[in-house]
Design an enzyme around this catalytic site. Structure first.
Site, mmCIF file in Angstrom:
data_model
loop_
_atom_site.group_PDB
_atom_site.id
_atom_site.type_symbol
_atom_site.label_atom_id
_atom_site.label_comp_id
_atom_site.label_asym_id
_atom_site.label_seq_id
_atom_site.Cartn_x
_atom_site.Cartn_y
_atom_site.Cartn_z
ATOM 1 C CB SER A 131 -0.959 -0.046 1.195
ATOM 2 O OG SER A 131 -1.986 0.900 1.077
ATOM 3 C CG ASP B 58 -6.882 -3.194 -2.982
ATOM 4 O OD1 ASP B 58 -7.486 -2.384 -2.263
ATOM 5 O OD2 ASP B 58 -5.641 -3.331 -2.973
ATOM 6 C CG HIS C 285 -5.600 -2.604 0.590
ATOM 7 N ND1 HIS C 285 -4.884 -2.263 -0.540
ATOM 8 C CD2 HIS C 285 -5.056 -1.883 1.610
ATOM 9 C CE1 HIS C 285 -3.950 -1.380 -0.220
ATOM 10 N NE2 HIS C 285 -4.021 -1.148 1.078
#
Length: 273
Positions: free
Chosen positions: A95, A224, A253
């Protein structure tokens, strides 16, 4: 606990396990290096020196007023690498951490980085604009900032559902995993949490991706809900010179469960190749 002190006086906490080729893991927002506990042990067990740091403002690191931006995050990582005198490094970022390692590698890591792995990473750029019409509208990120300011504890509890896909039918994510997301989030300084939203959503990594000259494995789940794959991994793979893209069907995610097991296996295979 081990810390390095950066040139602006910020203390950066890090975990350092095992011996061998160094692997640095960079966490997502609003987490800490604790998010990588499974991977730290796995890598150390497999003959690597596994290192994960808490980004400034997060976890056990200092909470300075300034520097909650991607350039400073990358510089902090560079100072960690320099002070530990690491070479032949493998970088892994999830991320926001995916953006951090890409910027570090492109702007500081020449001659030190051998491979890169990103998972659910924010590059090339998240926010919608005239030059990125497929991006996420700024209002979504304004909503995150508002939630953090209004009641960050409840906001992190609510966000954990989309993060791990707990709002999807058949989800197997545990309450414990969601609680740990909340626990890590509550360690972030409010200023850092607020400012980092701009850092992960508005930083443009296009030129950084183009500059990479080492192999990069780009991983992302196709469900995600935090970083949409069409505006992230599917664009990033077109910008790098030596990239491999793997899409994990149905994966969220957050790195958890079957997705985590498969991703970790793929990471070990990629870095050993």
């Amino acid at each position: 606990m081990p810390y390095i002190t950066t040139s602006d006086g910020t203390q950066i906490y890090y975990t350092d396990l095992g011996e061998g080729q160094p692997v640095i893991l960079s966490h997502g927002w609003p987490l800490s290096s604790d998010a990588w506990q499974v991977e730290l042990k796995l890598l150390a067990d497999n003959g690597y020196r596994a290192i994960a740091h808490d980004r400034r403002g997060h976890g056990r690191s200092s909470q300075p007023w300034n520097g909650n931006d991607m350039d400073t995050y990358a510089r902090d990582l560079a100072e960690l690498v320099d002070q530990l005198d690491l070479r032949d490094i493998i970088l892994i970022g999830h991320s926001t951490g995916g953006g951090e390692v890409v910027r570090y590698a492109a702007q500081h890591g020449a001659g030190r980085v051998s491979k890169i792995v990103t998972a659910g990473a924010v590059p090339p750029i998240m926010v919608k604009s005239d030059t990125n019409p497929d991006g996420t509208p700024i209002e979504a990120f304004d909503g995150i900032r508002a939630g953090v300011l209004a009641d960050r504890s409840q906001f992190y509890q609510d966000l954990s559902a989309a993060f791990f896909g707990a709002n999807r039918e058949g989800s197997k994510v545990s309450q414990g995993a969601r609680d740990d997301f909340w626990r890590q989030g509550m360690l972030v300084g409010l200023k850092a949490a607020y400012d980092c939203v701009k850092a992960f959503s508005e930083t443009d990594f296009t030129e950084d991706l183009k500059a990479l000259d080492v192999p990069i494995f780009i991983a992302q789940g196709d469900d995600d809900q935090i970083v949409p794959i069409a505006d992230a991994a599917e664009k990033s793979i077109k910008l790098v010179r030596n990239g491999t893209l793997k899409v994990y069907p149905g994966a969220p995610h957050g790195i958890y469960g079957e997705y985590q097991a498969e991703l970790d296996k793929d990471i070990l295979e990629f870095i050993a190749s």
